[in-house]
Write a protein that holds these residues in place. Structure first.
Motif, PDB file in Angstrom:
ATOM      1  N   PRO A  80       0.974  -1.206  -0.027  1.00 15.81           N
ATOM      2  CA  PRO A  80       0.073  -0.483   0.144  1.00 15.81           C
ATOM      3  C   PRO A  80       0.316   1.526   0.097  1.00 15.81           C
ATOM      4  CG  PRO A  80      -0.386  -1.150   2.058  1.00 15.81           C
ATOM      5  CD  PRO A  80       0.474  -2.078   1.073  1.00 15.81           C
ATOM      6  N   GLU A  81       2.355   1.469   0.537  1.00 11.72           N
ATOM      7  CA  GLU A  81       3.017   1.941   0.201  1.00 11.72           C
ATOM      8  C   GLU A  81       3.103   2.843  -1.066  1.00 11.72           C
ATOM      9  OE1 GLU A  81       6.604   1.681   1.954  1.00 11.72           O
ATOM     10  OE2 GLU A  81       5.806   1.938   3.953  1.00 11.72           O
ATOM     11  N   LYS A  82       2.917   1.437  -1.679  1.00 12.13           N
ATOM     12  CA  LYS A  82       2.477   2.263  -3.469  1.00 12.13           C
ATOM     13  C   LYS A  82       1.675   1.872  -3.940  1.00 12.13           C
ATOM     14  CE  LYS A  82       7.251  -0.136  -4.990  1.00 12.13           C
ATOM     15  NZ  LYS A  82       7.014  -1.052  -4.182  1.00 12.13           N
ATOM     16  N   SER A  83       0.748   1.188  -3.732  1.00  8.79           N
ATOM     17  CA  SER A  83      -0.954   1.458  -4.939  1.00  8.79           C
ATOM     18  C   SER A  83      -1.344   2.694  -3.712  1.00  8.79           C
ATOM     19  CB  SER A  83      -1.355   0.319  -3.723  1.00  8.79           C
ATOM     20  OG  SER A  83      -2.324   0.316  -2.352  1.00  8.79           O
ATOM     21  N   LEU A  84      -1.239   3.308  -2.560  1.00 19.75           N
ATOM     22  CA  LEU A  84      -2.434   3.951  -2.187  1.00 19.75           C
ATOM     23  C   LEU A  84      -1.494   5.076  -2.121  1.00 19.75           C
ATOM     24  CD1 LEU A  84      -3.762   2.428   1.104  1.00 19.75           C
ATOM     25  CD2 LEU A  84      -5.047   2.670  -1.234  1.00 19.75           C
ATOM     26  N   ARG A  85      -0.210   5.549  -2.712  1.00 19.01           N
ATOM     27  CA  ARG A  85       0.229   6.794  -2.626  1.00 19.01           C
ATOM     28  C   ARG A  85      -0.056   7.704  -3.489  1.00 19.01           C
ATOM     29  NH1 ARG A  85       6.430   8.138  -1.648  1.00 19.01           N
ATOM     30  NH2 ARG A  85       5.879  10.721  -1.468  1.00 19.01           N
ATOM     31  N   ALA A  86       0.144   9.267  -2.794  1.00 13.76           N
ATOM     32  CA  ALA A  86      -1.302  10.111  -3.697  1.00 13.76           C
ATOM     33  C   ALA A  86      -0.592  10.176  -5.445  1.00 13.76           C
ATOM     34  CB  ALA A  86      -1.003  11.191  -3.213  1.00 13.76           C
ATOM     35  N   SER A  87       0.376   9.804  -5.156  1.00 10.55           N
ATOM     36  CA  SER A  87       0.953  10.422  -6.446  1.00 10.55           C
ATOM     37  C   SER A  87       0.946   9.423  -7.754  1.00 10.55           C
ATOM     38  CB  SER A  87       2.542  10.145  -7.096  1.00 10.55           C
ATOM     39  OG  SER A  87       3.267   9.321  -5.909  1.00 10.55           O
ATOM     40  N   THR A  88       0.361   7.399  -6.896  1.00  9.44           N
ATOM     41  CA  THR A  88      -0.171   6.861  -7.980  1.00  9.44           C
ATOM     42  C   THR A  88      -1.294   6.329  -8.867  1.00  9.44           C
ATOM     43  OG1 THR A  88       1.272   4.962  -6.595  1.00  9.44           O
ATOM     44  CG2 THR A  88       0.817   3.962  -7.814  1.00  9.44           C
ATOM     45  N   VAL A  89      -2.494   6.928  -7.386  1.00 14.87           N
ATOM     46  CA  VAL A  89      -3.781   6.644  -7.494  1.00 14.87           C
ATOM     47  C   VAL A  89      -4.458   7.593  -8.780  1.00 14.87           C
ATOM     48  CG1 VAL A  89      -4.036   5.522  -4.665  1.00 14.87           C
ATOM     49  CG2 VAL A  89      -4.501   8.499  -5.763  1.00 14.87           C
ATOM     50  N   GLY A  90      -3.681   8.558  -9.060  1.00 20.66           N
ATOM     51  CA  GLY A  90      -4.864   9.448 -10.603  1.00 20.66           C
ATOM     52  C   GLY A  90      -5.038  10.213  -9.994  1.00 20.66           C
ATOM     53  N   PRO A  91      -5.729  10.553 -10.607  1.00 21.97           N
ATOM     54  CA  PRO A  91      -6.648  12.182 -10.206  1.00 21.97           C
ATOM     55  C   PRO A  91      -7.846  11.721  -9.311  1.00 21.97           C
ATOM     56  CG  PRO A  91      -6.624  12.114 -12.892  1.00 21.97           C
ATOM     57  CD  PRO A  91      -6.038  10.987 -12.546  1.00 21.97           C
ATOM     58  N   ILE A  92      -7.771  12.216  -7.973  1.00 23.82           N
ATOM     59  CA  ILE A  92      -8.714  12.673  -7.564  1.00 23.82           C
ATOM     60  C   ILE A  92      -9.951  11.853  -7.443  1.00 23.82           C
ATOM     61  CG2 ILE A  92      -8.748  14.432  -6.615  1.00 23.82           C
ATOM     62  CD1 ILE A  92      -8.741  11.220  -4.307  1.00 23.82           C
ATOM     63  N   ALA A  93     -10.390  13.133  -8.864  1.00 21.96           N
ATOM     64  CA  ALA A  93     -11.644  13.226  -8.861  1.00 21.96           C
ATOM     65  C   ALA A  93     -12.379  11.660  -9.617  1.00 21.96           C
ATOM     66  CB  ALA A  93     -11.986  14.072 -10.756  1.00 21.96           C
ATOM     67  N   ASP A  94     -11.752  11.186 -10.657  1.00 22.51           N
ATOM     68  CA  ASP A  94     -11.634   9.463 -10.752  1.00 22.51           C
ATOM     69  C   ASP A  94     -11.729   8.526  -9.881  1.00 22.51           C
ATOM     70  OD1 ASP A  94     -12.063  10.933 -12.878  1.00 22.51           O
ATOM     71  OD2 ASP A  94     -10.010  10.528 -13.743  1.00 22.51           O
ATOM     72  N   PHE A  95     -11.127   8.938  -8.603  1.00 23.42           N
ATOM     73  CA  PHE A  95     -10.818   7.974  -7.894  1.00 23.42           C
ATOM     74  C   PHE A  95     -12.106   6.942  -7.389  1.00 23.42           C
ATOM     75  CE2 PHE A  95      -9.656   6.760  -3.344  1.00 23.42           C
ATOM     76  CZ  PHE A  95      -8.753   5.292  -3.359  1.00 23.42           C
ATOM     77  N   ASP A  96     -11.967   5.805  -7.475  1.00 25.38           N
ATOM     78  CA  ASP A  96     -13.092   5.280  -6.602  1.00 25.38           C
ATOM     79  C   ASP A  96     -12.883   4.749  -5.455  1.00 25.38           C
ATOM     80  OD1 ASP A  96     -15.417   3.356  -6.162  1.00 25.38           O
ATOM     81  OD2 ASP A  96     -14.791   1.653  -7.714  1.00 25.38           O
ATOM     82  N   PRO A  97     -13.972   5.746  -4.653  1.00 22.83           N
ATOM     83  CA  PRO A  97     -14.127   5.456  -2.544  1.00 22.83           C
ATOM     84  C   PRO A  97     -14.532   3.551  -2.821  1.00 22.83           C
ATOM     85  CG  PRO A  97     -15.068   7.195  -3.485  1.00 22.83           C
ATOM     86  CD  PRO A  97     -15.115   6.399  -5.070  1.00 22.83           C
ATOM     87  N   ALA A  98     -15.130   2.843  -3.018  1.00 17.77           N
ATOM     88  CA  ALA A  98     -15.130   1.682  -2.944  1.00 17.77           C
ATOM     89  C   ALA A  98     -13.737   0.493  -3.499  1.00 17.77           C
ATOM     90  CB  ALA A  98     -16.366   1.916  -3.374  1.00 17.77           C
TER      91      ALA A  98
END
Ligand code: AMP
Ligand code: MG
Length: 287
Positions: free
Chosen positions: A12-30
């Motif tokens: 998760p230090e990689k998969s959840l890092r802000a720079s990895t997840v892409g634009p927040i507007a497209d992020f799926d909170p589920a």
């Protein structure tokens, strides 16, 4: 560290890092980036992380008692109902309360407003040996303050650089900083607000102004995007935590915190007395 077969396929230090997840507007909170397990596995893992956290925290505390200067700061941000309080209770709750300092930041008081925005933050930092948890933080000064134009734009724009400088100094002085933004969907927020109004034991959590804040959802997302773009640094990283499943947000943050503490390579302080001699003296005690 850990015994349960770990269900993270990506750290998760990689998969959840802000720079990895892409634009927040497209992020799926589920979504559950990097995690392949189900809830049951997640809950088992959380208990395991709790045991690790408790051990690591005690080592940090012991180090602080023995003259060490290190501490850890966990910054929690997130929209209303995202579950920040639940993280304090359920992740913080897995550790010895003596080793924690928990601070929430609401609308600034008149005294706080008379100082610069980092003043109240500086007074709340964890001392040596402790893990500090911030329920909201200095980032409020580039969130509601920006969205509602509470200070002129030039002023809040200048704050990202001030925040980076502040965090750099904090880290240089021995505090390890980890920042987690809990992201909840609009639909899940509606559910949680509805529940607060359905249950008298939840009324105290309901704030009529939460509905007003929700009307500014996109402006908040834009403000979060700037935070990630401008303040996700190597010394003070940002993680984006999907918060529609409470079990997952707790699991993710517990894991990030555990790995952060693990990275400090905490050792039990050696005795500052002659152990053999003390053993002899204790053995000779008369009852
Ligand atoms: P709660 O976390 O539910 O107790 O709510 C605290 C409220 O205080 C939220 O609406 C925050 O956005 C607000 N708040 C916290 N810090 C600031 C700040 N620096 N300026 C304006 N509002 C703030
Ligand atoms: Mg609230």
């Amino acid at each position: 560290m850990g015994k349960t077969k770990d269900a993270w396929s990506i750290d998760p230090e990689k998969s959840l890092r802000a720079s990895t997840v892409g634009p927040i507007a497209d992020f799926d909170p589920a979504s559950k980036p990097g995690f392949d397990g189900d809830r049951k596995t997640g809950e088992k893992l959380l208990a395991e992380y709790g045991r690790d956290l408790s051990d690591l925290q005690e080592r940090l505390f012991a180090e602080g008692r023995s003259g060490g200067s290190r501490s850890v700061l966990l910054v929690l941000q997130g929209m209303d109902t995202a579950g920040k309080g639940g993280i304090v209770r359920h992740v913080g709750g897995m550790m010895d309360p003596q080793g924690l300092t928990v601070r929430g930041f609401g609308k600034p008081t008149r005294e706080e407003l008379a100082h610069d925005f980092l003043w109240r933050i500086r007074t709340a930092l964890p001392p040596a040996g402790k893990i500090g948890i911030f329920d909201r933080s200095h980032y409020e000064d580039v969130l509601p303050v920006r969205v509602h134009g509470l200070v002129p734009e030039a002023k809040w724009r200048g704050r990202y650089a001030l925040i980076n400088e502040f965090e750099r100094e904090l880290v240089a002085a021995g505090t390890t900083v980890i920042k987690c933004a809990l992201v909840v969907s609009k639909a899940e927020q509606t559910k949680r607000l509805t529940k607060r109004l359905d249950r008298p034991d939840k009324y105290w959590k309901y704030d009529p102004s939460d509905i007003e804040e929700r009307a500014h959802w996109d402006a908040y997302l834009a403000a979060y995007q700037d935070i990630f773009d401008l303040t996700d640094t190597a010394v003070a990283p940002w993680y984006v935590i999907p918060a529609d499943s409470k079990w997952f947000s707790r699991l993710a943050i517990a894991r990030l915190l555990r790995d952060t503490l693990d990275g400090l390579d905490l050792q039990w302080p050696p005795a500052d007395f002659n152990v053999a001699e003390q053993q002899r003296l204790v053995a000779a005690l008369e009852d």
